[in-house]
Design an enzyme around this catalytic site. Structure first.
Site, mmCIF file in Angstrom:
data_model
loop_
_atom_site.group_PDB
_atom_site.id
_atom_site.type_symbol
_atom_site.label_atom_id
_atom_site.label_comp_id
_atom_site.label_asym_id
_atom_site.label_seq_id
_atom_site.Cartn_x
_atom_site.Cartn_y
_atom_site.Cartn_z
ATOM 1 N N ASP A 67 -12.781 -94.477 -83.543
ATOM 2 C CA ASP A 67 -11.730 -93.514 -83.882
ATOM 3 C C ASP A 67 -10.720 -93.383 -82.742
ATOM 4 O O ASP A 67 -10.932 -93.910 -81.640
ATOM 5 C CB ASP A 67 -12.335 -92.143 -84.222
ATOM 6 C CG ASP A 67 -13.298 -91.624 -83.158
ATOM 7 O OD1 ASP A 67 -13.425 -92.268 -82.097
ATOM 8 O OD2 ASP A 67 -13.920 -90.584 -83.391
ATOM 9 N N ASN A 136 -18.762 -79.305 -85.100
ATOM 10 C CA ASN A 136 -18.658 -78.991 -86.534
ATOM 11 C C ASN A 136 -19.398 -80.018 -87.389
ATOM 12 O O ASN A 136 -19.223 -80.057 -88.605
ATOM 13 C CB ASN A 136 -17.184 -78.928 -86.944
ATOM 14 C CG ASN A 136 -16.462 -80.265 -86.740
ATOM 15 O OD1 ASN A 136 -17.058 -81.230 -86.253
ATOM 16 N ND2 ASN A 136 -15.206 -80.328 -87.120
ATOM 17 N N HIS A 138 -18.998 -83.313 -87.233
ATOM 18 C CA HIS A 138 -18.256 -84.532 -87.538
ATOM 19 C C HIS A 138 -18.887 -85.751 -86.869
ATOM 20 O O HIS A 138 -19.575 -85.646 -85.853
ATOM 21 C CB HIS A 138 -16.761 -84.410 -87.210
ATOM 22 C CG HIS A 138 -16.391 -84.465 -85.754
ATOM 23 N ND1 HIS A 138 -15.206 -83.957 -85.269
ATOM 24 C CD2 HIS A 138 -17.029 -84.969 -84.657
ATOM 25 C CE1 HIS A 138 -15.140 -84.160 -83.964
ATOM 26 N NE2 HIS A 138 -16.236 -84.774 -83.564
ATOM 27 N N GLU A 143 -14.402 -85.380 -90.682
ATOM 28 C CA GLU A 143 -14.505 -83.936 -90.544
ATOM 29 C C GLU A 143 -15.224 -83.329 -91.754
ATOM 30 O O GLU A 143 -15.420 -84.020 -92.768
ATOM 31 C CB GLU A 143 -13.084 -83.352 -90.443
ATOM 32 C CG GLU A 143 -12.282 -83.866 -89.250
ATOM 33 C CD GLU A 143 -12.680 -83.211 -87.933
ATOM 34 O OE1 GLU A 143 -13.881 -82.941 -87.714
ATOM 35 O OE2 GLU A 143 -11.789 -82.968 -87.107
HETATM 36 C C1 F6R Z 1 -15.572 -89.924 -80.198
HETATM 37 C C2 F6R Z 1 -16.053 -89.416 -81.482
HETATM 38 C C3 F6R Z 1 -16.433 -87.993 -81.670
HETATM 39 C C4 F6R Z 1 -17.466 -87.540 -80.636
HETATM 40 C C5 F6R Z 1 -17.920 -86.108 -80.899
HETATM 41 C C6 F6R Z 1 -18.823 -85.601 -79.786
HETATM 42 O O1 F6R Z 1 -15.254 -91.291 -80.302
HETATM 43 O O2 F6R Z 1 -16.121 -90.161 -82.412
HETATM 44 O O3 F6R Z 1 -16.939 -87.816 -82.960
HETATM 45 O O4 F6R Z 1 -18.577 -88.385 -80.688
HETATM 46 O O5 F6R Z 1 -16.827 -85.270 -81.011
HETATM 47 O O6 F6R Z 1 -18.118 -85.577 -78.583
HETATM 48 P P1 F6R Z 1 -18.844 -85.309 -77.184
HETATM 49 O O7 F6R Z 1 -19.736 -86.468 -76.953
HETATM 50 O O8 F6R Z 1 -17.726 -85.245 -76.179
HETATM 51 O O9 F6R Z 1 -19.594 -84.032 -77.347
#
Ligand code: F6R
Length: 239
Positions: A67, A136, A138, A143
């Site tokens: 992403d 959340n 995701h 989302e």
């Molecule tokens: C990043 C991604 C996001 C993160 C998620 C957790 O490439 O795809 O879905 O994996 O937001 O982020 P952290 O690891 O910073 O808590």
């Protein structure tokens, strides 16, 4: 869905790196999709150390992006591109022709999605996805409410993601849209590993494992995957 709980973040990260190494050992030309974010940081440090000390050969692997924040250039420290380059591709010495990330500055994001879908299909699908989980629920930028039928797409980011996402940036940054692989990619990947650490993830992890399987919590879709694993440290598992 297999659940593995480790003593601490270090042990979890070592084991997650081990899964990647194991995959590349079994399939030297594996297609890998590895998340950015805080959670996998130590996994990649460990991977880099072991790649050097154990002479692990990634030269036939292909890396596809999970992403990106739409409109954020790759040289911005908060971009997924910058993170992966700095923490994974450079330390592990992955050459640029092995890496295919979303172009977040494209004037035609839908075409960017089509190209990524085409690439993944031409490569024969993804062998291993290593993902984190948002507060959340995701995965990538899928989302709450994301359809399990979708491949890569552009998404309006949830408010929680816009707020939490600020932690990656030096200055307050407008984060309205993301471009992401879809839950269909996740379902079709040969193996998916979700990693989470820290007490702040305990609530969402509990919901992911014990709550109803629902698009409102995208990570619950992993329970419908035939080869998924949730790897946690004790704090993230404490719920
Ligand atoms: C990043 C991604 C996001 C993160 C998620 C957790 O490439 O795809 O879905 O994996 O937001 O982020 P952290 O690891 O910073 O808590």
């Amino acid at each position: 869905m297999q659940i593995s709980v480790y003593r601490d973040y270090q042990t979890l990260s070592f084991q997650a790196a081990d899964r990647i190494i194991e995959m590349v050992g079994q399939k030297p030309d594996a297609v890998l999709c590895l998340a950015a974010g805080d959670t996998p940081r130590l996994t990649y440090d460990t991977l880099a150390e072991r790649a050097a000390s154990e002479n692990i050969d990634f030269s036939q692997c292909t890396f596809v992006g999970l992403d990106e924040w739409v409109g954020i250039p790759p040289e911005n420290e908060g971009s997924c591109h910058y993170f992966l380059q700095k923490h994974l591709f450079e330390p592990v010495r992955i050459s640029s022709d092995q890496i295919h990330l979303f172009d977040a500055l494209t004037s035609d994001p839908d075409d960017e999605c089509r190209k990524m879908n085409q690439l993944i299909s031409t490569l024969g699908g993804i062998d291993l996805m290593l993902v984190g989980i948002g507060m959340n629920g995701h995965i990538g930028f899928n989302e709450p409410g994301a359809s399990p039928e979708r491949y890569a797409h552009v998404v309006n980011l949830d408010e929680a993601t816009q707020t939490v996402g600020q932690k990656y940036f030096r200055q307050p940054t407008v984060l309205r849209q993301g471009i992401t692989l879809g839950l269909k990619h996740l379902l079709e990947a040969r193996k998916v590993i979700l990693i989470a650490n820290g007490a702040k993830k305990a609530g969402v992890i509990k919901q992911t494992i014990e709550g109803p399987i629902t698009p409102e919590l995208p990570a619950t879709i992993l329970r419908m995957h035939r080869n998924s694993e949730v790897m946690l440290d004790e704090e993230a598992a404490s719920g």
